[in-house]
Motif scaffolding. Structure first.
Motif, PDB file in Angstrom:
ATOM      1  N   ARG A  98       0.827  -1.213   0.000  1.00 33.09           N
ATOM      2  CA  ARG A  98       0.000   0.000   0.000  1.00 33.09           C
ATOM      3  C   ARG A  98       0.851   1.249   0.000  1.00 33.09           C
ATOM      4  NH1 ARG A  98      -5.473  -0.031  -1.198  1.00 33.09           N
ATOM      5  NH2 ARG A  98      -6.484  -1.799  -0.197  1.00 33.09           N
ATOM      6  N   LEU A 100       4.034   1.652  -0.921  1.00 34.77           N
ATOM      7  CA  LEU A 100       4.799   1.835  -2.152  1.00 34.77           C
ATOM      8  C   LEU A 100       3.881   2.222  -3.307  1.00 34.77           C
ATOM      9  CD1 LEU A 100       7.306  -1.152  -1.956  1.00 34.77           C
ATOM     10  CD2 LEU A 100       7.721   1.252  -1.459  1.00 34.77           C
ATOM     11  N   GLY A 101       2.640   1.725  -3.271  1.00 35.64           N
ATOM     12  CA  GLY A 101       1.715   2.070  -4.327  1.00 35.64           C
ATOM     13  C   GLY A 101       1.250   3.506  -4.264  1.00 35.64           C
ATOM     14  N   MET A 146      10.042  -5.349  -6.938  1.00 30.43           N
ATOM     15  CA  MET A 146       8.740  -5.209  -7.581  1.00 30.43           C
ATOM     16  C   MET A 146       8.016  -6.542  -7.641  1.00 30.43           C
ATOM     17  SD  MET A 146       7.999  -3.673 -11.342  1.00 30.43           S
ATOM     18  CE  MET A 146       8.139  -5.265 -12.135  1.00 30.43           C
ATOM     19  N   ALA A 150       4.505  -7.281  -5.768  1.00 24.77           N
ATOM     20  CA  ALA A 150       3.377  -7.329  -6.691  1.00 24.77           C
ATOM     21  C   ALA A 150       2.187  -8.152  -6.193  1.00 24.77           C
ATOM     22  CB  ALA A 150       3.844  -7.839  -8.055  1.00 24.77           C
ATOM     23  N   LEU A 153       0.197  -6.112  -3.897  1.00 24.31           N
ATOM     24  CA  LEU A 153      -0.456  -4.982  -4.549  1.00 24.31           C
ATOM     25  C   LEU A 153      -1.753  -5.408  -5.211  1.00 24.31           C
ATOM     26  CD1 LEU A 153       2.642  -3.216  -6.094  1.00 24.31           C
ATOM     27  CD2 LEU A 153       0.964  -2.119  -4.634  1.00 24.31           C
ATOM     28  N   MET A 154      -1.813  -6.640  -5.662  1.00 25.87           N
ATOM     29  CA  MET A 154      -3.014  -7.108  -6.343  1.00 25.87           C
ATOM     30  C   MET A 154      -3.769  -8.117  -5.502  1.00 25.87           C
ATOM     31  SD  MET A 154      -2.059  -7.198 -10.316  1.00 25.87           S
ATOM     32  CE  MET A 154      -3.789  -7.543 -10.518  1.00 25.87           C
ATOM     33  N   GLY A 156      -6.342  -7.827  -3.724  1.00 32.01           N
ATOM     34  CA  GLY A 156      -7.796  -7.760  -3.870  1.00 32.01           C
ATOM     35  C   GLY A 156      -8.313  -8.644  -4.988  1.00 32.01           C
ATOM     36  N   PRO A 157      -7.951  -8.355  -6.227  1.00 32.18           N
ATOM     37  CA  PRO A 157      -8.426  -9.201  -7.323  1.00 32.18           C
ATOM     38  C   PRO A 157      -7.954 -10.646  -7.203  1.00 32.18           C
ATOM     39  CG  PRO A 157      -7.558  -7.130  -8.157  1.00 32.18           C
ATOM     40  CD  PRO A 157      -7.235  -7.159  -6.718  1.00 32.18           C
TER      41      PRO A 157
ATOM     42  N   ARG B  98      -4.137   1.313 -11.063  1.00 34.33           N
ATOM     43  CA  ARG B  98      -4.842   1.956  -9.947  1.00 34.33           C
ATOM     44  C   ARG B  98      -6.135   1.235  -9.619  1.00 34.33           C
ATOM     45  NH1 ARG B  98      -2.432   5.704  -6.565  1.00 34.33           N
ATOM     46  NH2 ARG B  98      -1.146   7.148  -7.747  1.00 34.33           N
ATOM     47  N   LEU B 100      -7.067  -1.895 -10.324  1.00 39.59           N
ATOM     48  CA  LEU B 100      -6.859  -3.241  -9.790  1.00 39.59           C
ATOM     49  C   LEU B 100      -6.320  -3.181  -8.374  1.00 39.59           C
ATOM     50  CD1 LEU B 100      -5.359  -5.078 -12.895  1.00 39.59           C
ATOM     51  CD2 LEU B 100      -7.679  -5.207 -11.989  1.00 39.59           C
ATOM     52  N   GLY B 101      -5.527  -2.153  -8.088  1.00 40.89           N
ATOM     53  CA  GLY B 101      -4.981  -2.039  -6.744  1.00 40.89           C
ATOM     54  C   GLY B 101      -6.022  -1.659  -5.716  1.00 40.89           C
ATOM     55  N   ASP B 102      -7.037  -0.899  -6.156  1.00 37.98           N
ATOM     56  CA  ASP B 102      -8.042  -0.455  -5.198  1.00 37.98           C
ATOM     57  C   ASP B 102      -8.947  -1.591  -4.743  1.00 37.98           C
ATOM     58  OD1 ASP B 102      -7.070   2.059  -5.274  1.00 37.98           O
ATOM     59  OD2 ASP B 102      -8.663   2.933  -6.481  1.00 37.98           O
ATOM     60  N   GLY B 103      -9.083  -2.613  -5.554  1.00 37.90           N
ATOM     61  CA  GLY B 103      -9.964  -3.715  -5.186  1.00 37.90           C
ATOM     62  C   GLY B 103     -11.422  -3.389  -5.415  1.00 37.90           C
ATOM     63  N   SER B 107     -13.093  -3.721  -9.881  1.00 40.16           N
ATOM     64  CA  SER B 107     -11.714  -4.152 -10.056  1.00 40.16           C
ATOM     65  C   SER B 107     -11.658  -5.620 -10.469  1.00 40.16           C
ATOM     66  CB  SER B 107     -10.953  -3.914  -8.763  1.00 40.16           C
ATOM     67  OG  SER B 107      -9.743  -4.616  -8.763  1.00 40.16           O
ATOM     68  N   ASP B 108     -12.477  -6.452  -9.829  1.00 48.15           N
ATOM     69  CA  ASP B 108     -12.489  -7.870 -10.159  1.00 48.15           C
ATOM     70  C   ASP B 108     -12.927  -8.096 -11.595  1.00 48.15           C
ATOM     71  OD1 ASP B 108     -11.676  -8.355  -7.590  1.00 48.15           O
ATOM     72  OD2 ASP B 108     -13.700  -8.725  -6.841  1.00 48.15           O
ATOM     73  N   PHE B 111     -10.090  -7.308 -13.888  1.00 49.12           N
ATOM     74  CA  PHE B 111      -9.078  -8.366 -13.769  1.00 49.12           C
ATOM     75  C   PHE B 111      -9.488  -9.586 -14.586  1.00 49.12           C
ATOM     76  CE2 PHE B 111      -7.091 -11.923 -11.349  1.00 49.12           C
ATOM     77  CZ  PHE B 111      -5.772 -11.575 -11.573  1.00 49.12           C
ATOM     78  N   MET B 146      -0.433 -10.132 -13.466  1.00 46.69           N
ATOM     79  CA  MET B 146       0.197  -9.456 -12.333  1.00 46.69           C
ATOM     80  C   MET B 146       1.542  -8.861 -12.728  1.00 46.69           C
ATOM     81  SD  MET B 146       1.025 -11.097  -8.638  1.00 46.69           S
ATOM     82  CE  MET B 146       2.655 -11.619  -9.119  1.00 46.69           C
ATOM     83  N   ALA B 150       2.369  -4.926 -12.665  1.00 45.07           N
ATOM     84  CA  ALA B 150       3.233  -4.549 -11.540  1.00 45.07           C
ATOM     85  C   ALA B 150       4.040  -3.268 -11.769  1.00 45.07           C
ATOM     86  CB  ALA B 150       4.153  -5.716 -11.176  1.00 45.07           C
ATOM     87  N   LEU B 153       1.929  -0.363 -11.114  1.00 42.05           N
ATOM     88  CA  LEU B 153       1.537  -0.238  -9.712  1.00 42.05           C
ATOM     89  C   LEU B 153       2.631   0.439  -8.891  1.00 42.05           C
ATOM     90  CD1 LEU B 153      -0.156  -3.696  -9.169  1.00 42.05           C
ATOM     91  CD2 LEU B 153      -1.202  -1.504  -8.647  1.00 42.05           C
ATOM     92  N   MET B 154       3.876   0.239  -9.291  1.00 45.88           N
ATOM     93  CA  MET B 154       4.977   0.835  -8.540  1.00 45.88           C
ATOM     94  C   MET B 154       5.630   1.960  -9.303  1.00 45.88           C
ATOM     95  SD  MET B 154       6.668  -2.263  -6.465  1.00 45.88           S
ATOM     96  CE  MET B 154       7.605  -0.967  -5.674  1.00 45.88           C
TER      97      MET B 154
END
Lengths: 203, 203
Positions: A98, A100-101, A146, A150, A153-154, A156-157, B98, B100-103, B107-108, B111, B146, B150, B153-154
């Motif tokens: 979280r 780093l994102g 990374m 990773a 970071l993902m 959730g999905p 962004r 996918l990271g939020d969930g 997001s699903d 994905f 992923m 990635a 995401l970073m």
DNA sequence: ATCGGGACTGTACGCATGTACAGTATTCTG
DNA sequence: CAGAATACTGTACATGCGTACAGTCCCGAT
């Protein structure tokens, strides 16, 4: 040195606040996590959080410092320093992901710490011979960090993908990653060519 | 079918709002992006955004639909369908990262779309022989998505790491990733063993 | 015993957010 | 060329946020 087992209820209110902040920041991110939520999960009032830490940003810095200290302890620990990155991510993976994102200066500082760990891993692996060195070791270290972060970071999905169990998601995604680390993915050099890397390299 | 070149100023206000939302969501995330900011960057009032889309959530769904349509077009396009994932990420990488990271449910759904692309890539690569198949193809597809997402995401820490240029960061991180995809990282099977995978596999 | 300081709380303030509403300009339609 | 629908705006409201403040409780030092 502490000799008696401790439970959450026995912790200082200050320590409970930090633990709660680490969890809420990891779960919702820095911006989305609220002072009221952090205080509630620590069983204290919102005012006590500001009393101890002043601002939300200062509370985050305390959390970051806690993580940095954990990393330093793992680095300085005797015995096997082989998978420090894995141990750090196993404990603070969601939090680090979280932070780093989200980006920002504090995020960059944490990333730099993880880079140091990855550099040490690469140096150790190159010396021992079990790791294939890259043309750009610094970029390899960044890639290592990374790739380690990773999955978190993902999360959730991936959790939905794995049927709702985040642990199962991490475990299932680890298998093809291990294969990738061991054998690679492609059977020819087309990906290297696409990246603009010369193909006359030695195997 | 449009035959004249279009510039941002010629777009409908509605289209400019969606474009602005895609950019602000990608830059700051869904929660942090504000309706006022989106409206300002589109050159319209906040009220017009709600007039066209009703709620912030509905605006996000419009953005998602736009991305999904883009993916579908790339999938159905003739010619080389080899690197659909790369093309999609090249255009909407930051936005997808962004989201996918939020969930969450939206997001699903995104994905799942990317998973379909990755499954097709794996099927094509397995048939053509340039891709080394995994024991768990579904997990390999998830890993492929992923690993593709990635870097975006970073992007924050990586950009700082590369000296402030995000394009340079993506390019530099791509090199060790290409090496990883081609050769792997380890020289023995210790990572496979650590993942609990049997070592008696065929090379 | 008391008294001073830190732990702790309830309340309130200023601010930014998403959204609703009334009203005006513009464009399409007959 | 009217009239209606739609594009568009300014303003306002309720809510939740981080933070400041005044005050109470409690414990340890003198």
């Amino acid at each position: 040195m502490r000799t008696v087992p401790i439970s959450a209820g026995d912790l200082t209110a200050r320590a409970r606040i930090v633990a709660s902040a680490l969890e809420r920041f990891a779960a919702h991110g820095y911006e989305a996590a609220t002072m009221r939520d952090i205080a509630a999960h620590a069983g204290v009032s919102t005012a006590l959080v500001t009393h101890h830490f002043g601002t939300k940003q200062a509370l985050r810095e305390e959390c970051d410092a806690r993580v940095v200290r954990f990393i330093a302890e793992k680095q300085d620990a005797p015995g096997t320093p082989s998978d420090v990155l894995g141990e750090v991510l196993g404990t603070f993976g969601p939090y680090l992901a979280r932070m780093l994102g989200d980006g920002g200066a504090a995020s960059d500082a944490l990333f730099e710490r993880l880079l140091e760990v990855a550099r040490a891993t690469i140096a150790d692996g190159s010396a021992s011979g079990w790791l294939r060195p890259a043309r750009d070791p610094e970029a390899q270290a960044a890639a290592l960090v990374m790739l380690g972060v990773a999955p978190f970071l993902m999360l959730g999905p991936l959790t939905t993908w794995a049927g709702g169990d985040s642990e199962a998601a991490l475990q299932r995604i680890a298998a093809p990653l291990a294969e990738l680390y061991t054998h690679g993915l492609a059977t020819d050099d087309r990906l290297l060519a696409a990246a603009g890397l010369a193909t006359e390299e030695a195997r």
